[in-house]
Design a protein around this motif. Structure first.
Motif, PDB file in Angstrom:
ATOM      1  N   PRO A 507       0.800  -1.242   0.000  1.00 35.26           N
ATOM      2  CA  PRO A 507       0.000   0.000   0.000  1.00 35.26           C
ATOM      3  C   PRO A 507       0.824   1.279   0.000  1.00 35.26           C
ATOM      4  O   PRO A 507       0.315   2.346  -0.344  1.00 35.26           O
ATOM      5  CB  PRO A 507      -0.819  -0.115   1.296  1.00 35.26           C
ATOM      6  N   ILE A 508       2.100   1.201   0.385  1.00 38.98           N
ATOM      7  CA  ILE A 508       2.932   2.412   0.349  1.00 38.98           C
ATOM      8  C   ILE A 508       3.930   2.356  -0.807  1.00 38.98           C
ATOM      9  O   ILE A 508       4.883   3.135  -0.862  1.00 38.98           O
ATOM     10  CB  ILE A 508       3.669   2.630   1.681  1.00 38.98           C
ATOM     11  N   GLY A 509       3.718   1.417  -1.734  1.00 43.32           N
ATOM     12  CA  GLY A 509       4.475   1.411  -2.978  1.00 43.32           C
ATOM     13  C   GLY A 509       5.804   0.708  -2.951  1.00 43.32           C
ATOM     14  O   GLY A 509       6.558   0.782  -3.928  1.00 43.32           O
ATOM     15  N   GLN A 513      12.026  -6.111  -3.478  1.00 50.27           N
ATOM     16  CA  GLN A 513      13.455  -5.882  -3.289  1.00 50.27           C
ATOM     17  C   GLN A 513      13.711  -4.873  -2.170  1.00 50.27           C
ATOM     18  O   GLN A 513      14.654  -5.004  -1.387  1.00 50.27           O
ATOM     19  CB  GLN A 513      14.090  -5.364  -4.584  1.00 50.27           C
ATOM     20  N   MET A 514      12.848  -3.867  -2.075  1.00 56.13           N
ATOM     21  CA  MET A 514      12.986  -2.855  -1.029  1.00 56.13           C
ATOM     22  C   MET A 514      12.739  -3.463   0.351  1.00 56.13           C
ATOM     23  O   MET A 514      13.432  -3.146   1.317  1.00 56.13           O
ATOM     24  CB  MET A 514      12.033  -1.693  -1.294  1.00 56.13           C
ATOM     25  N   PRO A 561       6.539   8.349  -6.939  1.00 57.79           N
ATOM     26  CA  PRO A 561       5.770   8.066  -5.711  1.00 57.79           C
ATOM     27  C   PRO A 561       6.482   7.098  -4.765  1.00 57.79           C
ATOM     28  O   PRO A 561       6.529   7.322  -3.554  1.00 57.79           O
ATOM     29  CB  PRO A 561       4.464   7.456  -6.251  1.00 57.79           C
ATOM     30  N   THR A 562       7.049   6.019  -5.325  1.00 58.00           N
ATOM     31  CA  THR A 562       7.753   5.047  -4.485  1.00 58.00           C
ATOM     32  C   THR A 562       9.001   5.658  -3.855  1.00 58.00           C
ATOM     33  O   THR A 562       9.282   5.449  -2.664  1.00 58.00           O
ATOM     34  CB  THR A 562       8.143   3.808  -5.316  1.00 58.00           C
ATOM     35  N   ALA A 563       9.751   6.433  -4.632  1.00 56.00           N
ATOM     36  CA  ALA A 563      10.974   7.054  -4.114  1.00 56.00           C
ATOM     37  C   ALA A 563      10.657   8.022  -2.984  1.00 56.00           C
ATOM     38  O   ALA A 563      11.333   8.029  -1.950  1.00 56.00           O
ATOM     39  CB  ALA A 563      11.701   7.774  -5.248  1.00 56.00           C
ATOM     40  N   PHE A 564       9.624   8.848  -3.156  1.00 52.62           N
ATOM     41  CA  PHE A 564       9.249   9.804  -2.106  1.00 52.62           C
ATOM     42  C   PHE A 564       8.726   9.079  -0.874  1.00 52.62           C
ATOM     43  O   PHE A 564       8.985   9.493   0.263  1.00 52.62           O
ATOM     44  CB  PHE A 564       8.198  10.779  -2.632  1.00 52.62           C
ATOM     45  N   ALA A 565       7.978   7.984  -1.070  1.00 51.87           N
ATOM     46  CA  ALA A 565       7.472   7.213   0.072  1.00 51.87           C
ATOM     47  C   ALA A 565       8.624   6.582   0.849  1.00 51.87           C
ATOM     48  O   ALA A 565       8.605   6.518   2.081  1.00 51.87           O
ATOM     49  CB  ALA A 565       6.507   6.133  -0.410  1.00 51.87           C
ATOM     50  N   VAL A 611       2.211  10.190   1.598  1.00 52.61           N
ATOM     51  CA  VAL A 611       3.122  10.711   0.569  1.00 52.61           C
ATOM     52  C   VAL A 611       2.981   9.914  -0.727  1.00 52.61           C
ATOM     53  O   VAL A 611       2.939  10.494  -1.825  1.00 52.61           O
ATOM     54  CB  VAL A 611       4.580  10.667   1.081  1.00 52.61           C
ATOM     55  N   TYR A 612       2.905   8.592  -0.615  1.00 52.68           N
ATOM     56  CA  TYR A 612       2.790   7.749  -1.813  1.00 52.68           C
ATOM     57  C   TYR A 612       1.500   8.039  -2.563  1.00 52.68           C
ATOM     58  O   TYR A 612       1.507   8.255  -3.789  1.00 52.68           O
ATOM     59  CB  TYR A 612       2.850   6.276  -1.414  1.00 52.68           C
ATOM     60  N   ARG A 613       0.383   8.050  -1.851  1.00 51.10           N
ATOM     61  CA  ARG A 613      -0.906   8.272  -2.518  1.00 51.10           C
ATOM     62  C   ARG A 613      -1.013   9.685  -3.086  1.00 51.10           C
ATOM     63  O   ARG A 613      -1.556   9.887  -4.188  1.00 51.10           O
ATOM     64  CB  ARG A 613      -2.044   8.022  -1.512  1.00 51.10           C
ATOM     65  N   LEU A 614      -0.512  10.662  -2.362  1.00 50.80           N
ATOM     66  CA  LEU A 614      -0.577  12.046  -2.834  1.00 50.80           C
ATOM     67  C   LEU A 614       0.285  12.245  -4.079  1.00 50.80           C
ATOM     68  O   LEU A 614      -0.150  12.853  -5.072  1.00 50.80           O
ATOM     69  CB  LEU A 614      -0.121  12.988  -1.714  1.00 50.80           C
ATOM     70  N   THR A 615       1.523  11.721  -4.048  1.00 47.60           N
ATOM     71  CA  THR A 615       2.411  11.837  -5.208  1.00 47.60           C
ATOM     72  C   THR A 615       1.858  11.070  -6.398  1.00 47.60           C
ATOM     73  O   THR A 615       1.943  11.527  -7.555  1.00 47.60           O
ATOM     74  CB  THR A 615       3.823  11.308  -4.867  1.00 47.60           C
TER      75      THR A 615
END
Length: 620
Positions: A507-509, A513-514, A561-565, A611-615
């Motif tokens: 849900p947060i992208g 691997q992360m 979005p993933t990078a900012f999250a 942050v993920y959803r907003l971006t």
């Protein structure tokens, strides 16, 4: 000849540690006192290895008000292992009224002692004339003037220390010593100090005009705060702009090393371990060493110049709105280097509630271990360009630091409201000594900087090395079955773990691997970058594996979005295991430790989700 121990005792900001470096040549052993997480610094006296000097935490009195000061008292009372056989008392010659009280208290212990009047050159310039022979006669112990930052200025104290006894002192009756100290009357002590000063000093002390004018600006409630913000902004700009050439050189060196090993070793499991496990993992972290070094250097420079106590005084009113005080400023500032010394520094705070709140919010401030994570993501998704004359990447880094600062203030404010509701507010007024401005001792700064850099390199050579090897094994075994359609990592232990955890972080992208890389990151945050380097090196093509091209991979595969999250997660994510262990020891409460880790986890997930959803919404 048996080993003897001399305790180096003095008030904060009196130059005690600089004198320690001068007496020992900075060949120091740094550890913790048994049972507590306060640094113990020991060094052998130059010219006599049978004498060990112990640098104790700074204190104004043996009638202590904080856990940090209590360590000094317990060591002197032989309650924490080795009993000191003699005392080297360091007094600030520019403020003898404050520091001679401690000297009088130390005298009651009956141990051999020598008194060092440090900063004596500054005292003379400001109209303080001290008759050291008369003061020594009145005190009944040797007294010498010193200038710790100068080799010639420490010659007198070296000779005086050489005259101290070289045999162990008789055992000290700790209970009796404590009774004597606690029975001393503060008023009588200060009357004794007044008599000593009247009979041995002639004072016409005046501060230079520039000193007064500078303080008027630095301590101004508006201009002083703006200056502090400007200094922090310049520090973060320097972290990016100054470090770039060195980072490129380090990255190029590891790339060349990986290519050379791959070309000169036969293909196989050993070559794969060295190139994709060790070189890719450690190289991914060491590339950020220049940025961490620059950040440490600025903090040490501000501390040694006398600015940091003024910043603490300046921030007192602002911090009071969140339920803290200026006492919390320096521990919180230490968090920008590492949360471990920040948590330990909170021992100087008298109020137990404020101490606990400071410990709770310290992990929110950006430590140097986060810097490799921030630098990687920023370099991958933020363009290298100038905005308003400022480096955009450095500006984003500054915003991330501000996000941590703002969040720490908000959490402290909420905790204040909760404490107020339960009637547990106990405010202590801030009383502190502002040291004189002084030219930084660059030799001392370099020695301390090397200690911190060496500590980081030690982590890279031990923890990161070990975890890189473990992670390489997880991503390499078991091998893919015959006729496997997907990449080999899909069938590895790491791939299995990642797919189990992925639904939690989807849900947060976050990709699987992360999630794999975040697991060893619990041991040390900077290991996340090493883990990503290992995961992508193993799962990527051979060309990518040898070049360790993390930045292009993050840029192409993650998305904004993933990078900012991921950035948001590491602004709030729970600290490393070392910090958690220190919090447990400092609070002496598994419940408080669990609550601190729990609220950070919830905060990190919630903010990353937003942050993920907003971006995602803004970029779709």
């Amino acid at each position: 000849m048996s080993q003897v121990y001399y305790a180096l005792v003095g008030a904060p900001n009196c130059g005690k540690t600089v004198l320690f470096n001068a007496l020992t040549g900075a060949h120091a052993k740094v550890a913790n006192y048994p049972g507590v997480t306060v640094d113990r610094r020991e060094g052998r006296l130059i010219g006599n290895p049978d004498v060990t000097i112990i640098d104790l935490p700074g204190t104004y009195s043996l009638r202590v008000t904080s856990p940090d000061e209590a360590v000094t008292r317990k060591v002197l009372f032989s309650e924490m292992g080795t009993q000191p056989d003699a005392i080297i008392a360091v007094a600030d010659a520019t403020n003898l009224r404050m520091t001679l009280r401690l000297v009088l208290e130390l005298k009651t212990l009956g141990l051999p002692m020598v008194v060092s009047l440090n900063l004596s050159d500054i005292a003379r310039k400001r109209g303080v004339q001290i008759e050291t022979a008369r003061l020594a006669e009145l005190l009944g112990v040797p007294v010498v003037e010193t200038v710790a930052i100068s080799q010639s200025g420490t010659e007198a104290i070296r000779k005086a220390v050489a005259m101290l006894p070289k045999e162990p002192s008789p055992p000290l009756d700790a209970k009796r010593a404590a009774e004597v100290i606690d029975s001393l009357d503060s008023r009588e002590l200060y009357e004794d100090v007044t008599r000593l000063l009247r009979d041995s000093t002639h004072t016409h002390m005046t501060l230079p005009a520039w000193h007064t004018k500078l303080d008027a600006f630095v301590l101004h409630p508006v201009w002083g705060v703006l200056l502090l913000l400007l200094i922090l902004l310049l520090v973060f700009q320097a972290v990016y702009t100054w470090s770039a050439p060195l980072m490129d050189s380090i990255e190029g060196a590891f790339t060349w090393l990986g290519e050379w090993v791959a070309a000169n070793m036969p293909p196989g499991i050993l070559s794969d371990l060295i190139v994709n496990g060790i070189i890719a993992g450690i190289g991914s972290v060491l590339v950020f060493l220049p940025q961490i070094t620059i950040l440490f250097a600025f903090i040490l420079l501000l501390e040694d110049s006398g600015y940091l106590p003024r910043a603490a005084f300046l921030m007192d009113n602002l911090l009071a709105k969140s339920g803290l005080s200026g006492r919390a400023f320096i521990p919180l500032l230490s968090s920008f280097a590492c949360a471990v010394p920040a948590v330990m520094s909170a021992r100087t705070i008298q109020d137990p509630r404020e101490r606990l709140v400071t410990i709770s919010v310290a992990p929110l401030l950006t430590c140097s271990a986060r810097l490799p994570v921030y630098a990687l993501i920023i370099a991958a998704v933020i363009p290298q360009q100038t905005v308003w004359g400022l480096n955009l990447q450095g500006l984003v880094l500054f915003i991330l630091y501000l996000a941590g600062i703002f969040s720490a203030g908000l959490v402290a404010f909420v905790m204040k409201k909760i404490a107020k509701r339960h009637g547990r507010i106990q405010q202590f007024p801030l009383l502190m000594e502002l040291p004189t401005y002084r030219l930084p001792n660059f030799k001392n700064i370099l020695l301390n900087l090397w200690d911190k850099v060496r500590s980081f390199l030690k982590r890279a050579g031990t923890i990161i090395f070990a975890l890189s090897v473990v992670l390489w094994a997880l991503v390499s075994f078991p091998g893919a079955p015959e006729n496997a359609e997907g990449p080999a990592i899909d069938y590895s232990f790491a791939g299995m773990i990642g797919r189990v955890l992925q639904p939690i972080f989807e849900p947060i992208g976050f990709t699987w691997q992360m999630t794999i890389a975040m697991i060893p990151g619990v041991a040390a945050r900077e290991v996340v970058v090493a883990a990503l380097g290992t995961v992508y090196a193993v799962s990527a093509d051979s060309d990518e594996a040898t070049s360790n091209a993390l930045i292009p991979i993050v840029h192409n595969d993650w998305g904004l979005p993933t990078a900012f999250a991921f950035l948001a997660w590491y602004v709030y994510a729970p600290m490393c295991l070392a910090t958690i262990a220190v919090i447990r020891r400092e609070t002496r409460s598994p419940q408080h430790t669990a609550l601190i880790v729990g609220y950070l986890l919830v905060l990190a997930y919630a903010v990353s989700f937003i942050v993920y959803r907003l971006t995602l919404a803004l970029t779709s």
